[in-house]
Scaffold this active site. Structure first.
Site, PDB file in Angstrom:
ATOM      1  N   GLU A 282      -6.083  -7.329   6.436  1.00  0.00           N
ATOM      2  CA  GLU A 282      -7.365  -6.763   5.970  1.00  0.00           C
ATOM      3  C   GLU A 282      -8.576  -7.669   6.248  1.00  0.00           C
ATOM      4  O   GLU A 282      -9.362  -7.951   5.351  1.00  0.00           O
ATOM      5  CB  GLU A 282      -7.264  -6.421   4.480  1.00  0.00           C
ATOM      6  CG  GLU A 282      -6.136  -5.432   4.198  1.00  0.00           C
ATOM      7  CD  GLU A 282      -5.938  -5.132   2.716  1.00  0.00           C
ATOM      8  OE1 GLU A 282      -6.718  -5.618   1.888  1.00  0.00           O
ATOM      9  OE2 GLU A 282      -4.976  -4.397   2.396  1.00  0.00           O
TER      10      GLU A 282
ATOM     11  N   ASN B  99      -2.391  -6.590  10.100  1.00  0.00           N
ATOM     12  CA  ASN B  99      -2.153  -5.433   9.230  1.00  0.00           C
ATOM     13  C   ASN B  99      -3.444  -5.030   8.524  1.00  0.00           C
ATOM     14  O   ASN B  99      -4.169  -5.882   8.002  1.00  0.00           O
ATOM     15  CB  ASN B  99      -1.096  -5.847   8.189  1.00  0.00           C
ATOM     16  CG  ASN B  99      -0.564  -4.704   7.355  1.00  0.00           C
ATOM     17  OD1 ASN B  99      -0.113  -3.695   7.895  1.00  0.00           O
ATOM     18  ND2 ASN B  99      -0.594  -4.859   6.040  1.00  0.00           N
TER      19      ASN B  99
ATOM     20  N   HIS C 161      -2.507   4.209   3.818  1.00  0.00           N
ATOM     21  CA  HIS C 161      -2.733   4.711   2.454  1.00  0.00           C
ATOM     22  C   HIS C 161      -3.616   5.950   2.615  1.00  0.00           C
ATOM     23  O   HIS C 161      -4.840   5.853   2.667  1.00  0.00           O
ATOM     24  CB  HIS C 161      -3.408   3.644   1.588  1.00  0.00           C
ATOM     25  CG  HIS C 161      -2.532   2.459   1.348  1.00  0.00           C
ATOM     26  ND1 HIS C 161      -1.368   2.545   0.604  1.00  0.00           N
ATOM     27  CD2 HIS C 161      -2.620   1.169   1.770  1.00  0.00           C
ATOM     28  CE1 HIS C 161      -0.788   1.357   0.568  1.00  0.00           C
ATOM     29  NE2 HIS C 161      -1.525   0.506   1.267  1.00  0.00           N
TER      30      HIS C 161
ATOM     31  N   GLU D  38       2.543   0.759   5.062  1.00  0.00           N
ATOM     32  CA  GLU D  38       2.371   0.929   3.604  1.00  0.00           C
ATOM     33  C   GLU D  38       2.139   2.397   3.261  1.00  0.00           C
ATOM     34  O   GLU D  38       1.314   2.730   2.399  1.00  0.00           O
ATOM     35  CB  GLU D  38       1.193   0.067   3.108  1.00  0.00           C
ATOM     36  CG  GLU D  38       1.313  -1.397   3.489  1.00  0.00           C
ATOM     37  CD  GLU D  38       0.219  -2.290   2.913  1.00  0.00           C
ATOM     38  OE1 GLU D  38      -0.548  -1.836   2.033  1.00  0.00           O
ATOM     39  OE2 GLU D  38       0.127  -3.453   3.348  1.00  0.00           O
TER      40      GLU D  38
ATOM     41  N   ASP E  75       1.588   5.920   1.947  1.00  0.00           N
ATOM     42  CA  ASP E  75       1.614   6.818   0.794  1.00  0.00           C
ATOM     43  C   ASP E  75       0.511   7.859   1.012  1.00  0.00           C
ATOM     44  O   ASP E  75      -0.423   7.622   1.766  1.00  0.00           O
ATOM     45  CB  ASP E  75       1.497   6.102  -0.574  1.00  0.00           C
ATOM     46  CG  ASP E  75       0.411   5.060  -0.666  1.00  0.00           C
ATOM     47  OD1 ASP E  75      -0.624   5.212   0.001  1.00  0.00           O
ATOM     48  OD2 ASP E  75       0.581   4.084  -1.434  1.00  0.00           O
TER      49      ASP E  75
END
Ligand code: 9MR
Length: 466
Positions: A164, A205, A241, A269, A271
């Site tokens: 990030e 990432n 996400h 990750e 979702d």
């Protein structure tokens, strides 16, 4: 009152034997418990040369219902928190791997590969790092990476080396590393990670880089420049996400352009959150969204795997950070498989047998339920079945009962997550003492094995509440 709604589910046909055969040359994942058991997501992904995994966190490892799924369903684990700086070097020069090691040990015990997460991040960073003088920070960062990646050398297949580091507009995030070390800190981190663990694949990432846009362009340009300069980078992690109904339309194209730079891509990750509560329409949209993501990864050879950011809606970070949103994962709070699970299952090549759903409403308190019966495995002389009970009413159930008839001489043998009784051909399953309460729209699942010598048609199951 009974309202049968027979529903045929398109069926998956990969036999476990075929999957096991493929696994012999693929990555190591847990072997299926029986030759005819339904394949897991990890096994299906492995048959496609990919992994399918989940993040996890230490507190949940004490919950046996949770670990039963975590240890069997997935081929890969990401350490969700406890390899972060806050945990691994809480005080300068004092390293602690206790909790990270616990998760790695769990993964190793279940033949799961591990993604390491994460070496350099502005978040979950102890205060002491922020106060390190500028002239010492490069040495501190290198020392952290040397120790942590050195400790986990040989046990993690990927490292999220830097996490990030970009803003939405593509500029660098003004983290302490950026402010004190300048643009070069990311390259320095990758060089230090390569030195510490030459065999781990090194990833950058980030979130909101799944589609093409200013932020992913910035990452793309950085990776291209690293490749040109010989800075060791092996992959890009798209956190994913995502929001219900908003999978970026350029996802596949974006994965492909990174792959074309000569790096791997991982969905790290995943979702897909929604406004809660769930309902059937949202569940269907979410299933379609999960299917889109899996298909985009499978369409690009260098997309090596997919990780969900934990697997059960009861263990997701979303509700605490996005009030009013949640239900973002593939299992519900009771570890029942959601439509999103079956979408992933089918996208990975799994096939499901026909299911029948019958709705019955009783009890006088507005509660009602459906029972979805699925034959999840068949072999010579036997079968495995699974029934998902869904509360279709407005109030929680206090108990439920599912009934069906064995018309072809089958038997029901061992049954879990319910209490079974039989009377001739009639089978009655009542809730166990721990799963009678099902919230509105919630589900719970029980399973069983039985014998079958002839045909084994899917019966019509009825569900009643109390
Ligand atoms: O899941 C993690 C949660 O338990 C932590 O409280 C949070 C702290 O920021 O980090 C979560 O994981 C994040 C991951 O490390 C990086 N990408 C975003 C994830 C969700 O916030």
């Amino acid at each position: 009152m009974s309202a049968p709604t027979g529903r045929a589910r398109r069926v998956l046909a990969a036999t476990a034997a075929a999957v096991v055969g493929t696994l012999a040359v693929g990555m190591a994942v847990a072997a299926p418990s029986s030759a005819a058991a339904e394949p897991t997501l990890g096994q299906l992904a492995a048959a496609k040369g990919r992994y399918f995994g989940s993040a996890t966190d230490n507190p949940t490892l004490t919950n046996s219902a949770y670990t039963a799924v975590l240890g069997s369903e997935f081929g890969q684990i990401t350490v969700g928190n406890t390899q972060k700086w806050q945990y691994t070097e809480p005080r300068r020069g004092q390293f602690d791997y206790t909790q990270g090691d616990q998760i790695v040990a769990f993964a190793q015990a279940h033949n799961q590969i591990v993604r390491g997460h994460t070496l350099v991040w502005h978040n979950q960073l102890p205060d002491w790092v922020t106060s390190v003088p500028a002239g010492e920070l490069l040495g501190v960062m290198r020392n952290h990476i040397a120790n942590v990646a050195g400790h986990y050398k040989g046990t993690v297949v990927h490292w999220d080396v830097v996490n990030e580091a970009f803003e939405e507009n593509g500029t660098r995030r003004q983290s302490v590393f950026q402010q004190k070390l300048g643009d070069s800190y990311i390259a320095e981190a990758f060089k230090a990670a390569r030195a510490a663990d030459p065999n781990a694949k090194l990833y950058y990432n980030d979130y909101n880089i799944e589609g093409i846009g200013a932020k992913s362009d910035a990452v793309y340009n950085m990776v291209r420049s690293f490749k040109q300069q010989g800075i060791p980078i092996d992959g890009v992690g798209l956190q994913a996400h995502l929001v219900l109904g908003q999978v970026p339309s350029s996802l596949r194209q974006n994965i492909q352009r990174f792959a074309d730079l000569g790096v791997d891509v991982a969905i790290t990750e995943l979702d897909i959150r929604m406004r809660t509560p769930r309902d059937a329409a949202k569940d269907a949209q979410q299933a379609a969204d999960y299917r889109t993501v899996v298909n985009a990864c499978l369409a690009v050879t260098r997309c090596v795997g997919i990780t969900v950011w934990d697997f059960s809606d009861g263990y997701s970070w979303i509700p605490s950070v996005f009030p009013g949103e949640g239900a973002a994962l593939i299992y519900d709070e009771n570890f029942g498989k959601k439509p999103s699970y079956w979408a992933v299952f089918e996208a990975l090549g799994g096939t499901t047998t026909t299911t029948t759903t019958t709705t019955t409403t009783t009890g006088g308190n507005g509660a009602g339920c459906t029972a979805t019966y699925r034959v999840v495995g068949q072999w010579n002389g036997g079968y495995q079945g699974e029934v998902t009970v869904r509360n279709t009413g407005a109030t929680a159930t206090t108990g439920w009962t599912v009934r069906w008839t064995l018309a072809q001489g089958q038997t029901v043998g061992s049954l879990w997550n319910g209490v079974v009784s039989t009377n001739g051909q009639e089978v009655t399953v009542r809730n166990a003492n721990y799963n009678g309460t099902v919230a509105p729209n919630g589900t719970t699942t029980f399973g069983f094995t039985g014998s079958s010598t002839g045909t084994n048609p899917v019966p019509t199951a009825t569900c009643t509440t109390s």
